[in-house]
Design a protein around this motif. Sequence first.
Motif, PDB file in Angstrom:
ATOM      1  N   GLU A 117     -48.866 -40.409 -30.954  1.00 45.31           N
ATOM      2  CA  GLU A 117     -47.594 -41.227 -30.730  1.00 45.31           C
ATOM      3  C   GLU A 117     -48.218 -42.723 -30.807  1.00 45.31           C
ATOM      4  O   GLU A 117     -47.488 -43.371 -31.144  1.00 45.31           O
ATOM      5  N   ARG A 120     -48.040 -43.480 -34.538  1.00 46.66           N
ATOM      6  CA  ARG A 120     -46.534 -43.314 -35.252  1.00 46.66           C
ATOM      7  C   ARG A 120     -45.726 -44.436 -35.729  1.00 46.66           C
ATOM      8  O   ARG A 120     -45.550 -44.363 -36.934  1.00 46.66           O
ATOM      9  N   PRO A 121     -46.094 -45.501 -35.244  1.00 47.32           N
ATOM     10  CA  PRO A 121     -45.591 -46.892 -35.916  1.00 47.32           C
ATOM     11  C   PRO A 121     -45.915 -46.997 -37.314  1.00 47.32           C
ATOM     12  O   PRO A 121     -45.336 -47.705 -38.060  1.00 47.32           O
ATOM     13  N   ILE A 122     -47.456 -46.646 -37.418  1.00 50.37           N
ATOM     14  CA  ILE A 122     -48.069 -46.896 -38.230  1.00 50.37           C
ATOM     15  C   ILE A 122     -47.885 -45.754 -39.564  1.00 50.37           C
ATOM     16  O   ILE A 122     -47.686 -46.020 -40.831  1.00 50.37           O
ATOM     17  N   GLY A 124     -45.886 -43.040 -39.014  1.00 50.67           N
ATOM     18  CA  GLY A 124     -44.846 -42.106 -39.149  1.00 50.67           C
ATOM     19  C   GLY A 124     -45.029 -40.716 -38.773  1.00 50.67           C
ATOM     20  O   GLY A 124     -45.982 -40.459 -37.831  1.00 50.67           O
ATOM     21  N   ASP A 125     -44.463 -39.765 -39.192  1.00 52.48           N
ATOM     22  CA  ASP A 125     -44.474 -38.397 -38.910  1.00 52.48           C
ATOM     23  C   ASP A 125     -45.769 -37.800 -39.381  1.00 52.48           C
ATOM     24  O   ASP A 125     -46.260 -36.835 -38.945  1.00 52.48           O
ATOM     25  N   SER A 127     -48.681 -39.055 -38.823  1.00 51.39           N
ATOM     26  CA  SER A 127     -49.614 -39.505 -37.596  1.00 51.39           C
ATOM     27  C   SER A 127     -50.609 -38.473 -37.259  1.00 51.39           C
ATOM     28  O   SER A 127     -50.035 -37.468 -36.802  1.00 51.39           O
TER      29      SER A 127
END
Length: 273
Positions: A117, A120-122, A124-125, A127
């Motif tokens: 989590e 995830r911003p870096i 994405g799916d 991660s």
Amino acid sequence: MYGILFVLIFFGVLPSVFGALNSIAGPLGTPILGLTTEHYVAVWAENQFYRNFMNSMIVTAGVVTISLTVGTLAGYGLARSGSNLAFWLLILALVFRALPHSVLVAGYLPWFINSAEILRPIFGDLSPTLYGQPWAVIAVLVSINQPFTIWMLRSFFQNIPSELDEAARVDGCSHFQAFRRVIMPVMWPGVITTGLFSFLLGYNDFLVTALLLDAQNQTMVPAIAGYFNRETTTTDQVEAVAAAVSITAPLFLLVMVFQRQIVSGLTAGAVKG
């Protein structure tokens, strides 16, 4: 060569010799001369203990490589620096080294569990989840071992005269070239000794590996502890002993190969004048 000779004798020669002696001794042969390799075969082949061995090698290699790389550079810089900042950095490293391992694991554990989590911003799916992976254990063990490595290597660097650095600088070397070409060849006994302690930390660790690794990526020491529970049989106990004997063999070979460098590193600086 020592390792190959040990495997050939232990698994090739001794079973046939003791098998013949057991047959001659009759019923007394099994308890007295009953050396057998069946439990080692069961541990390494049937129980796939080689997977745990490979995981231990990955963790240990990562810990030793990162610890020595950072430790040599930091130890050299702190040994040659006379500023107050270097002193306080060493004190901070000592305080960090004094913390119990469980405290460090508790601090890292939430980050590793929620790593997917967080990343995830870096990514994405895609991660990754660090929990259960050897990289998580390497990061924690390096943080535990790094202060000790820096202190130990710094003491070795302090025993090397600074005139060697100055002579290399006069000959046209930069600071890094003097470190790589002049200082490091003199430092090899200290580096090997420090690397041995780092190896033992990663190789023998139980708490960090048991908490952060899943069953698929488990190392050898927690895997041996898994043999013992309320349903443990005599066969499980014997196989656990066979596994314990197996993991001590690389340690003996390591000491035999590097014994001169280890003794030289441990005695460096003990006698002056």
